[in-house]
Motif scaffolding. Structure first.
Motif, PDB file in Angstrom:
ATOM      1  N   MET A   1       0.825  -1.179  -0.101  1.00  0.00           N
ATOM      2  CA  MET A   1      -0.191   0.073  -0.159  1.00  0.00           C
ATOM      3  C   MET A   1       0.888   1.255  -0.042  1.00  0.00           C
ATOM      4  O   MET A   1       2.052   1.134   0.682  1.00  0.00           O
ATOM      5  CB  MET A   1      -0.771  -0.123   1.378  1.00  0.00           C
ATOM      6  CG  MET A   1      -1.880  -1.030   1.250  1.00  0.00           C
ATOM      7  SD  MET A   1      -3.261  -0.786   0.108  1.00  0.00           S
ATOM      8  CE  MET A   1      -4.517  -0.723   1.180  1.00  0.00           C
ATOM      9  N   HIS A   2       0.424   2.264  -0.731  1.00  0.00           N
ATOM     10  CA  HIS A   2       1.184   3.560  -0.838  1.00  0.00           C
ATOM     11  C   HIS A   2       0.070   4.678  -0.299  1.00  0.00           C
ATOM     12  O   HIS A   2      -1.051   4.720  -0.504  1.00  0.00           O
ATOM     13  CB  HIS A   2       1.516   3.816  -2.309  1.00  0.00           C
ATOM     14  CG  HIS A   2       2.698   4.693  -2.215  1.00  0.00           C
ATOM     15  ND1 HIS A   2       3.731   4.626  -3.150  1.00  0.00           N
ATOM     16  CD2 HIS A   2       3.074   6.073  -1.266  1.00  0.00           C
ATOM     17  CE1 HIS A   2       4.732   5.514  -2.656  1.00  0.00           C
ATOM     18  NE2 HIS A   2       4.245   6.331  -1.718  1.00  0.00           N
ATOM     19  N   VAL A   3       0.879   5.253   1.003  1.00  0.00           N
ATOM     20  CA  VAL A   3      -0.143   6.129   1.681  1.00  0.00           C
ATOM     21  C   VAL A   3       0.531   7.546   1.498  1.00  0.00           C
ATOM     22  O   VAL A   3       1.506   7.904   1.445  1.00  0.00           O
ATOM     23  CB  VAL A   3       0.030   5.889   3.224  1.00  0.00           C
ATOM     24  CG1 VAL A   3      -0.819   6.755   4.115  1.00  0.00           C
ATOM     25  CG2 VAL A   3      -0.257   4.476   3.462  1.00  0.00           C
ATOM     26  N   ALA A   4      -0.315   8.557   1.574  1.00  0.00           N
ATOM     27  CA  ALA A   4      -0.127   9.784   1.454  1.00  0.00           C
ATOM     28  C   ALA A   4      -0.741  10.560   2.524  1.00  0.00           C
ATOM     29  O   ALA A   4      -1.821  10.039   3.070  1.00  0.00           O
ATOM     30  CB  ALA A   4      -0.841  10.529  -0.018  1.00  0.00           C
ATOM     31  N   LEU A   5      -0.153  11.716   2.926  1.00  0.00           N
ATOM     32  CA  LEU A   5      -0.653  12.508   3.931  1.00  0.00           C
ATOM     33  C   LEU A   5       0.084  13.987   3.823  1.00  0.00           C
ATOM     34  O   LEU A   5       1.112  14.021   3.180  1.00  0.00           O
ATOM     35  CB  LEU A   5      -0.349  12.105   5.354  1.00  0.00           C
ATOM     36  CG  LEU A   5       0.905  12.158   6.088  1.00  0.00           C
ATOM     37  CD1 LEU A   5       0.903  12.862   7.191  1.00  0.00           C
ATOM     38  CD2 LEU A   5       1.043  10.392   6.497  1.00  0.00           C
ATOM     39  N   GLY A   6      -0.401  14.905   4.177  1.00  0.00           N
ATOM     40  CA  GLY A   6      -0.074  16.230   3.898  1.00  0.00           C
ATOM     41  C   GLY A   6      -0.238  17.382   5.131  1.00  0.00           C
ATOM     42  O   GLY A   6      -1.126  16.957   5.971  1.00  0.00           O
ATOM     43  N   GLY A   7       0.586  18.577   5.195  1.00  0.00           N
ATOM     44  CA  GLY A   7       0.376  19.504   6.208  1.00  0.00           C
ATOM     45  C   GLY A   7       1.588  20.299   6.103  1.00  0.00           C
ATOM     46  O   GLY A   7       2.620  20.032   5.196  1.00  0.00           O
ATOM     47  N   GLY A  27       1.549   1.276   5.196  1.00  0.00           N
ATOM     48  CA  GLY A  27       2.252   1.184   4.130  1.00  0.00           C
ATOM     49  C   GLY A  27       3.640   2.091   4.061  1.00  0.00           C
ATOM     50  O   GLY A  27       3.669   2.824   4.854  1.00  0.00           O
ATOM     51  N   ASP A  28       4.289   2.159   2.784  1.00  0.00           N
ATOM     52  CA  ASP A  28       4.994   3.069   2.537  1.00  0.00           C
ATOM     53  C   ASP A  28       4.482   4.351   2.484  1.00  0.00           C
ATOM     54  O   ASP A  28       3.302   4.636   1.894  1.00  0.00           O
ATOM     55  CB  ASP A  28       5.781   2.802   1.145  1.00  0.00           C
ATOM     56  CG  ASP A  28       6.548   1.699   1.241  1.00  0.00           C
ATOM     57  OD1 ASP A  28       6.970   1.399   2.427  1.00  0.00           O
ATOM     58  OD2 ASP A  28       6.742   0.819   0.270  1.00  0.00           O
ATOM     59  N   VAL A  29       5.022   5.679   2.863  1.00  0.00           N
ATOM     60  CA  VAL A  29       4.419   7.030   2.957  1.00  0.00           C
ATOM     61  C   VAL A  29       5.039   7.981   2.477  1.00  0.00           C
ATOM     62  O   VAL A  29       6.440   7.959   2.130  1.00  0.00           O
ATOM     63  CB  VAL A  29       4.507   7.101   4.586  1.00  0.00           C
ATOM     64  CG1 VAL A  29       3.980   8.616   4.712  1.00  0.00           C
ATOM     65  CG2 VAL A  29       3.829   6.224   5.358  1.00  0.00           C
ATOM     66  N   THR A  30       4.139   8.679   1.448  1.00  0.00           N
ATOM     67  CA  THR A  30       4.695   9.959   1.066  1.00  0.00           C
ATOM     68  C   THR A  30       4.121  11.146   1.518  1.00  0.00           C
ATOM     69  O   THR A  30       2.709  11.278   1.794  1.00  0.00           O
ATOM     70  CB  THR A  30       4.298  10.061  -0.538  1.00  0.00           C
ATOM     71  OG1 THR A  30       5.085   9.156  -1.231  1.00  0.00           O
ATOM     72  CG2 THR A  30       4.684  11.506  -1.133  1.00  0.00           C
ATOM     73  N   VAL A  31       4.716  12.287   2.123  1.00  0.00           N
ATOM     74  CA  VAL A  31       4.226  13.275   2.890  1.00  0.00           C
ATOM     75  C   VAL A  31       4.299  14.515   2.069  1.00  0.00           C
ATOM     76  O   VAL A  31       5.515  14.744   1.891  1.00  0.00           O
ATOM     77  CB  VAL A  31       4.886  13.434   4.311  1.00  0.00           C
ATOM     78  CG1 VAL A  31       4.514  14.696   4.735  1.00  0.00           C
ATOM     79  CG2 VAL A  31       5.138  12.231   5.066  1.00  0.00           C
ATOM     80  N   GLY A  32       3.425  15.061   1.683  1.00  0.00           N
ATOM     81  CA  GLY A  32       3.185  16.314   1.096  1.00  0.00           C
ATOM     82  C   GLY A  32       3.641  17.285   2.074  1.00  0.00           C
ATOM     83  O   GLY A  32       2.623  17.514   3.224  1.00  0.00           O
TER      84      GLY A  32
END
Length: 161
Positions: A1-7, A27-32
């Motif tokens: 799973m590829h997870v996104a979140l931002g802040g 899962g693996d995370v990409t933070v915006g």
């Protein structure tokens, strides 16, 4: 799973840490991370926000140990718009706080328009300070609490510049 979140994550606090933990559980995370321009536009209270580079350095320090704990990969990318990276097709899950849940719905609308599958939206509850109000970066900057939600009545907060 590829997870996104931002802040904006300025400063990082226990509420953010709860978001990060949940994201890495999935899962693996990409933070915006909001750009300097976007950070100024998305503040509900007018306050000084540190530079993108300073926020990114602190954020990466936070993420490194959590990623290692879950044996996950992570990436920090610059957000230029509120819907940002999560409209890209590679993501499966979006981790949000209660106040950003509506943005998650808008992101799924955009994804649908683009022919992408909708994201599962994982809402993570707020972390409460010792006064039972939520921990927020604004409260920390104003000197009300520290990053863990401990009341700091003798603090003047962050220099407004």
């Amino acid at each position: 799973m590829h997870v996104a979140l931002g802040g904006t994550f300025d400063p990082v606090h226990d509420g953010h840490r709860r978001l990060f933990e949940r994201a890495f559980e999935i899962g693996d995370v990409t933070v915006g991370l909001t750009s300097d321009d976007l950070a100024a536009q998305t503040r509900h209270v007018d306050r000084f926000v540190r530079s993108f580079d300073a926020r990114k350095a602190d954020l990466e320090r936070e993420l490194e140990s959590i990623a290692e704990k879950y044996d996950r990969d992570y990436e920090v990318r610059k957000l230029e718009s509120p819907t940002g990276i999560a409209t890209e097709p590679q993501f499966d899950v979006l981790v949000v706080s209660p106040e950003t849940q509506e943005t998650g719905r808008r992101i799924n609308d955009i994804r649908e328009e683009r022919g992408h599958d909708p994201l599962d939206i994982e809402v993570v509850d707020h972390v409460r300070a010792e006064d039972d109000d939520i921990i927020s970066s604004t409260r920390i900057v104003q000197g009300e609490i520290d990053e863990h939600g401990t009341l700091t009545p003798d603090s003047d907060g962050r220099d407004p510049k």
